[in-house]
Design an enzyme around this catalytic site. Structure first.
Site, mmCIF file in Angstrom:
data_model
loop_
_atom_site.group_PDB
_atom_site.id
_atom_site.type_symbol
_atom_site.label_atom_id
_atom_site.label_comp_id
_atom_site.label_asym_id
_atom_site.label_seq_id
_atom_site.Cartn_x
_atom_site.Cartn_y
_atom_site.Cartn_z
ATOM 1 C CB SER B 54 -0.900 -0.003 1.233
ATOM 2 O OG SER B 54 -1.818 -1.068 1.151
ATOM 3 C CG HIS B 56 2.949 1.981 -4.287
ATOM 4 N ND1 HIS B 56 4.014 2.814 -4.036
ATOM 5 C CD2 HIS B 56 3.310 0.761 -3.843
ATOM 6 C CE1 HIS B 56 4.972 2.102 -3.460
ATOM 7 N NE2 HIS B 56 4.573 0.858 -3.320
ATOM 8 C CG ASP B 109 5.758 -6.780 -4.606
ATOM 9 O OD1 ASP B 109 4.557 -6.648 -4.366
ATOM 10 O OD2 ASP B 109 6.614 -5.944 -4.278
ATOM 11 C CG HIS B 218 8.859 0.294 -2.316
ATOM 12 N ND1 HIS B 218 9.272 -0.157 -3.537
ATOM 13 C CD2 HIS B 218 7.699 -0.320 -2.054
ATOM 14 C CE1 HIS B 218 8.388 -1.029 -3.984
ATOM 15 N NE2 HIS B 218 7.424 -1.144 -3.114
#
Lengths: 213, 331
Positions: B54, B56, B109, B218
């Site tokens: 979260s 973005h 990811d 990030h």
């Protein structure tokens, strides 16, 4: 066969690890903020809080393998990021290698070697890449040497913790080649790797848990 | 830290509850942390699923809807989702035609989506993965974790979503997604660092007159720090960096995304786009389509990213196809 590692010690180890993460999550996050995205401590804290709850719910008489597998599954389903699947899969692999109610130091070292193998396979990292492997590899090697030399688990735990801590410190001058710190290139030099640091915490927790033995 | 939050720990749960209230056309599974189309699963349609940390927004939840994603899995702030979330998203959206997962190339990811893929395949679900790695700030070599996935994710979700909506097979949807990745290059510049709620302070310290060049999404710092310059010079440098790695030549057409990182006014993003248009024209490259706004953000980071996708008739057709999502709508 000696049973250095039983359910009680496995539980004591992971609870000591959870307590260490709780105490030092801010330090881990600060290290991660320097060369990553600054969430390593808060992610592990969330994961190990869930591990503690999952271990509390375990039936009595679980094998050390079940303790590790439960903790591993919990980390995978609660942490996210890279550390969740790496630590979680390592514990699951180690757990699968410990099916008996008790294990000697040699079996523990073999299980940790298998867990390290999973980390290396998933992350593709080797010693010198500035990752958790830089602490994990020497710690496993120390366990293996201690088992070969006939040391007690207490002695072996202390040696593994020292080796992991030395490995973590040795990441300071390295340039990262894996993980998020690798995006910094030469600017990653001069900072201790947060993953190697948390790995050292986990092996220090083993030493602490085994110190009563 | 000044943020409109309740507690740092509850940011994601509070936001998910709010998304459900704001968008009744979406279903928010708060327990599993999945945002999916309210009309899912759609029998026979490939399920297009994406996810990531979260922070973005609108990526990825804002792109759930007809013409784009079937589901999004938001992780904690700047942290990838866990495999359970991806499996829950699959369970909610699998219409029997398999699934395509769109994954940005970050270690976390990749690992979490890989674990989920392994488990889903063991259950007999056809799962394809499109890995987005468009960021030219990262040298793509065996000595790095590979290029990061950034702005091109929106392009991939749009074109793959359009093809999935038309009833294409999973392998075809994945193939067009991979084609869009191969045709895209991105680069980002930050004027300020992002502050995550958990950390409570900016991810890096940046003097008032300096910028970070080549940042990721990030809050991780870039590879160089430079003095701030006029937009004209910055855009020229960013474009040169992208073109040095792209096969664009005079006569080519591009889809351009001028993306804000969260705290940049649209006024400034349009200035960036204007400079981009002028530089592209000098090189004889046609600006076929443009998207200007905040699409792949980094919380409150100021700055911009530029994504150029080399276009062809199929990609343009899919780019123009209808979409009805909270953050991107096409008639």
């Amino acid at each position: 066969m000696r049973t250095d590692l039983d359910q009680d010690l496995a539980l004591a180890w992971l609870r000591a690890a959870a307590a260490a993460v709780e105490r030092q999550h801010e330090q881990l996050t600060a290290l991660d903020a320097a060369i990553g995205d600054g969430d390593h401590g808060s992610n592990l804290r969330r994961g190990f809080a869930a591990v503690t709850a999952a271990l509390d719910a375990l039936e009595p008489g679980a094998t050390p393998g079940t303790v590790f597998s439960t903790a591993g599954r919990t980390l995978i389903s609660k942490v996210g990021g890279a550390s969740g699947p790496l630590y979680g899969s390592a514990l699951r692999t180690a757990g699968a290698a410990l099916p008996d109610p008790g294990a000697d130091l040699t079996a523990l070292a073999q299980a940790m070697r298998a867990g390290l193998g999973t980390v290396r396979k998933l992350g593709g990292a080797v010693v010198g890449d500035k990752t958790m492997v830089d602490a994990f590899e020497p710690a496993v090697a120390a366990l293996e040497r201690a088992a070969f030399d006939g040391f007690t688990l207490r002695e072996a735990g202390a040696l593994a913790a020292e080796a992991a801590e030395a490995g973590a410190r040795a990441t300071i001058p390295l340039q990262a080649r894996k993980g998020r710190a690798s995006y910094l290139g030469p600017r990653s030099v001069g900072h201790q790797d947060p993953g190697a640091t948390s790995t050292a915490l986990l092996f220090r927790a083993l030493a602490d848990a085994a110190s009563g033995r | 830290m000044k943020k409109l939050i309740n507690t740092p720990e509850s940011v994601l749960d509070d936001a998910l509850a709010a998304i459900a209230a704001a968008h009744p056309e979406l279903t928010v599974d708060r327990e599993n942390r999945v945002i999916h189309r309210a009309d899912a699963p759609r029998p026979g349609k490939v399920a297009l699923i994406s996810g990531g940390g979260s922070g973005h927004e609108p990526l990825h939840g804002g792109f759930v809807g007809p013409g784009m994603l079937d589901a999004a899995c938001p992780g904690e702030v700047f942290t990838s989702p866990v495999p359970d979330q991806v499996l829950a998203a699959l369970a909610a959206t699998d219409g029997g035609a398999g699934a395509v997962l769109i994954v940005k190339n970050y270690t976390g990811d990749v690992l979490n989506f890989a674990l989920a893929t392994e488990l889903a395949r063991a259950e007999g679900i056809e799962v394809h993965t499109v890995l987005v790695n468009d960021d030219v700030a990262v040298e793509d070599s065996t000595w790095t974790a590979g290029r990061r996935g950034t702005g091109a994710t929106v392009v991939v979700e749009k074109v793959a979503g359009a093809l999935a909506e038309r009833g294409a097979k999973a392998a075809e949807v994945a193939a067009v997604g991979e084609r869009a990745v191969a045709a895209s290059r991105s680069f980002a510049v930050a004027l300020t660092a992002a502050t995550t709620p958990a950390a409570g302070r900016p991810g890096f310290d940046l003097p008032a007159d300096e910028i970070e060049v080549g940042v990721g999404i990030h809050g991780e710092p870039g590879r160089r720090r430079e003095p701030l310059r006029p937009a004209r010079e910055l855009v020229a440098e960013v474009l040169d960096t992208i073109l040095a790695d792209h096969t664009l030549t005079a006569g080519d057409e591009v889809i351009a995304l001028v993306n804000g990182l969260g705290a940049t006014p649209l006024l400034e993003l349009y200035i960036v786009h204007g400079e981009l248009a002028a530089r592209l024209a000098e090189r004889g490259i046609t600006l076929a389509r443009s998207l200007v706004g905040n699409y792949v953000t980094s919380l409150d980071m100021a700055g911009f990213s530029l994504t150029l996708t080399k276009a062809d008739p199929e990609l343009l057709d899919l780019w123009d196809a209808p979409a009805a999502t909270p953050a991107l709508r096409r008639p």
